[in-house]
Design a protein around this motif. Structure first.
Motif, PDB file in Angstrom:
ATOM      1  N   HIS A 102      -5.374  31.398   4.167  1.00 59.91           N
ATOM      2  CA  HIS A 102      -4.484  31.854   5.402  1.00 59.91           C
ATOM      3  C   HIS A 102      -3.762  32.861   5.306  1.00 59.91           C
ATOM      4  O   HIS A 102      -3.126  33.431   6.337  1.00 59.91           O
ATOM      5  CB  HIS A 102      -4.025  30.709   6.059  1.00 59.91           C
ATOM      6  N   GLY A 103      -3.433  33.547   3.902  1.00 63.50           N
ATOM      7  CA  GLY A 103      -2.700  34.531   3.841  1.00 63.50           C
ATOM      8  C   GLY A 103      -1.010  34.277   4.123  1.00 63.50           C
ATOM      9  O   GLY A 103      -0.370  35.476   4.478  1.00 63.50           O
ATOM     10  N   GLN A 104      -0.746  33.061   4.174  1.00 60.16           N
ATOM     11  CA  GLN A 104       0.825  32.628   4.560  1.00 60.16           C
ATOM     12  C   GLN A 104       1.400  32.099   3.315  1.00 60.16           C
ATOM     13  O   GLN A 104       0.840  31.103   2.992  1.00 60.16           O
ATOM     14  CB  GLN A 104       0.708  31.905   5.761  1.00 60.16           C
ATOM     15  N   GLU A 105       2.831  32.326   3.066  1.00 55.82           N
ATOM     16  CA  GLU A 105       3.442  31.556   2.201  1.00 55.82           C
ATOM     17  C   GLU A 105       4.501  30.592   3.050  1.00 55.82           C
ATOM     18  O   GLU A 105       5.106  30.957   3.954  1.00 55.82           O
ATOM     19  CB  GLU A 105       4.246  32.698   1.648  1.00 55.82           C
ATOM     20  N   TYR A 106       4.448  29.465   2.550  1.00 58.62           N
ATOM     21  CA  TYR A 106       5.219  28.463   2.937  1.00 58.62           C
ATOM     22  C   TYR A 106       6.295  27.666   1.771  1.00 58.62           C
ATOM     23  O   TYR A 106       5.758  27.472   0.859  1.00 58.62           O
ATOM     24  CB  TYR A 106       4.689  27.168   3.726  1.00 58.62           C
ATOM     25  N   SER A 107       7.547  27.472   2.091  1.00 61.01           N
ATOM     26  CA  SER A 107       8.229  26.812   1.112  1.00 61.01           C
ATOM     27  C   SER A 107       7.757  25.367   1.173  1.00 61.01           C
ATOM     28  O   SER A 107       7.082  24.904   2.123  1.00 61.01           O
ATOM     29  CB  SER A 107       9.605  26.848   1.532  1.00 61.01           C
ATOM     30  N   GLY A 108       8.100  24.594   0.314  1.00 63.47           N
ATOM     31  CA  GLY A 108       7.985  22.949   0.331  1.00 63.47           C
ATOM     32  C   GLY A 108       8.509  22.297   1.439  1.00 63.47           C
ATOM     33  O   GLY A 108       7.969  21.805   2.023  1.00 63.47           O
ATOM     34  N   ASP A 109       9.768  22.758   1.900  1.00 66.13           N
ATOM     35  CA  ASP A 109      10.405  22.216   2.814  1.00 66.13           C
ATOM     36  C   ASP A 109       9.676  22.501   4.200  1.00 66.13           C
ATOM     37  O   ASP A 109       9.607  21.478   5.083  1.00 66.13           O
ATOM     38  CB  ASP A 109      11.828  22.698   3.030  1.00 66.13           C
ATOM     39  N   GLU A 110       9.286  23.819   4.445  1.00 67.35           N
ATOM     40  CA  GLU A 110       8.686  24.189   5.684  1.00 67.35           C
ATOM     41  C   GLU A 110       7.209  23.195   5.673  1.00 67.35           C
ATOM     42  O   GLU A 110       6.925  22.701   6.764  1.00 67.35           O
ATOM     43  CB  GLU A 110       8.289  25.704   5.625  1.00 67.35           C
ATOM     44  N   LEU A 111       6.533  23.136   4.765  1.00 65.46           N
ATOM     45  CA  LEU A 111       5.290  22.298   4.636  1.00 65.46           C
ATOM     46  C   LEU A 111       5.660  21.019   5.020  1.00 65.46           C
ATOM     47  O   LEU A 111       4.910  20.466   5.749  1.00 65.46           O
ATOM     48  CB  LEU A 111       4.426  22.536   3.167  1.00 65.46           C
ATOM     49  N   ARG A 112       6.478  20.365   4.441  1.00 63.25           N
ATOM     50  CA  ARG A 112       7.140  18.856   4.693  1.00 63.25           C
ATOM     51  C   ARG A 112       7.236  18.753   5.961  1.00 63.25           C
ATOM     52  O   ARG A 112       6.986  17.692   6.902  1.00 63.25           O
ATOM     53  CB  ARG A 112       8.017  18.454   3.813  1.00 63.25           C
ATOM     54  N   GLN A 113       8.375  19.829   6.808  1.00 63.43           N
ATOM     55  CA  GLN A 113       8.639  19.717   8.173  1.00 63.43           C
ATOM     56  C   GLN A 113       7.506  19.791   9.105  1.00 63.43           C
ATOM     57  O   GLN A 113       7.691  19.208  10.235  1.00 63.43           O
ATOM     58  CB  GLN A 113       9.807  20.619   8.515  1.00 63.43           C
ATOM     59  N   GLU A 114       6.644  20.705   8.979  1.00 60.71           N
ATOM     60  CA  GLU A 114       5.967  21.246   9.805  1.00 60.71           C
ATOM     61  C   GLU A 114       4.222  20.809   9.807  1.00 60.71           C
ATOM     62  O   GLU A 114       3.717  20.940  10.831  1.00 60.71           O
ATOM     63  CB  GLU A 114       5.897  22.861  10.021  1.00 60.71           C
ATOM     64  N   HIS A 115       3.909  20.565   8.514  1.00 63.12           N
ATOM     65  CA  HIS A 115       2.548  20.620   8.292  1.00 63.12           C
ATOM     66  C   HIS A 115       2.131  19.117   7.662  1.00 63.12           C
ATOM     67  O   HIS A 115       0.924  18.775   7.907  1.00 63.12           O
ATOM     68  CB  HIS A 115       1.829  21.473   7.614  1.00 63.12           C
ATOM     69  N   LEU A 116       2.851  18.547   6.665  1.00 64.68           N
ATOM     70  CA  LEU A 116       2.373  17.529   6.049  1.00 64.68           C
ATOM     71  C   LEU A 116       2.603  16.208   6.876  1.00 64.68           C
ATOM     72  O   LEU A 116       3.778  16.145   7.424  1.00 64.68           O
ATOM     73  CB  LEU A 116       3.110  17.260   4.454  1.00 64.68           C
ATOM     74  N   GLN A 117       1.755  15.135   6.710  1.00 62.26           N
ATOM     75  CA  GLN A 117       2.023  14.043   7.506  1.00 62.26           C
ATOM     76  C   GLN A 117       1.992  13.036   6.407  1.00 62.26           C
ATOM     77  O   GLN A 117       1.267  12.924   5.504  1.00 62.26           O
ATOM     78  CB  GLN A 117       0.541  13.920   8.231  1.00 62.26           C
ATOM     79  N   VAL A 118       2.633  11.873   6.612  1.00 56.10           N
ATOM     80  CA  VAL A 118       2.529  10.816   5.823  1.00 56.10           C
ATOM     81  C   VAL A 118       1.765   9.837   6.447  1.00 56.10           C
ATOM     82  O   VAL A 118       2.127   9.428   7.814  1.00 56.10           O
ATOM     83  CB  VAL A 118       4.263  10.142   5.623  1.00 56.10           C
ATOM     84  N   VAL A 119       0.661   9.506   5.829  1.00 58.81           N
ATOM     85  CA  VAL A 119       0.011   8.340   6.459  1.00 58.81           C
ATOM     86  C   VAL A 119      -0.297   7.189   5.535  1.00 58.81           C
ATOM     87  O   VAL A 119       0.269   7.338   4.259  1.00 58.81           O
ATOM     88  CB  VAL A 119      -1.717   9.165   6.578  1.00 58.81           C
ATOM     89  N   MET A 163       0.976  -1.091   0.104  1.00 65.52           N
ATOM     90  CA  MET A 163      -0.105   0.184  -0.216  1.00 65.52           C
ATOM     91  C   MET A 163       0.829   1.334   0.059  1.00 65.52           C
ATOM     92  O   MET A 163       1.961   1.298   0.886  1.00 65.52           O
ATOM     93  CB  MET A 163      -1.027  -0.032   1.342  1.00 65.52           C
ATOM     94  N   ALA A 164       0.501   2.118  -0.953  1.00 65.23           N
ATOM     95  CA  ALA A 164       1.314   3.250  -1.016  1.00 65.23           C
ATOM     96  C   ALA A 164       1.060   4.163   0.108  1.00 65.23           C
ATOM     97  O   ALA A 164      -0.078   4.327   0.507  1.00 65.23           O
ATOM     98  CB  ALA A 164       1.070   4.022  -2.117  1.00 65.23           C
ATOM     99  N   SER A 165       2.026   5.160   0.482  1.00 65.95           N
ATOM    100  CA  SER A 165       1.889   6.185   1.523  1.00 65.95           C
ATOM    101  C   SER A 165       1.266   7.452   0.767  1.00 65.95           C
ATOM    102  O   SER A 165       1.514   7.777  -0.225  1.00 65.95           O
ATOM    103  CB  SER A 165       3.218   6.643   2.097  1.00 65.95           C
TER     104      SER A 165
END
Length: 57
Positions: A40-57, A1-3
């Motif tokens: 939300h009027g906020q800009e995030y880099s891809g790295d910031e999103l990966r580290q702070e907000h994206l979950q791997v499920v 099953m893929a993540s």
């Protein structure tokens, strides 16, 4: 099953019920960046999103 890569605004905000879930990490990051900027009027880099907000499920 893929993540899958998931952004769940509802888990950190009681006013936003937006959820992204994709097996394609780049697609999830792109959609998350667009949502965060437009809603939300906020800009995030891809790295910031990966580290702070994206979950791997």
């Amino acid at each position: 099953m893929a993540s899958a890569h998931k952004l769940d605004c509802e888990s950190v905000s009681d006013t936003c019920r937006f959820i992204i879930q994709s097996e394609d990490e780049e697609e999830a990051v792109e959609l998350a960046q667009k949502h965060m900027k437009e809603v939300h009027g906020q800009e995030y880099s891809g790295d910031e999103l990966r580290q702070e907000h994206l979950q791997v499920v």
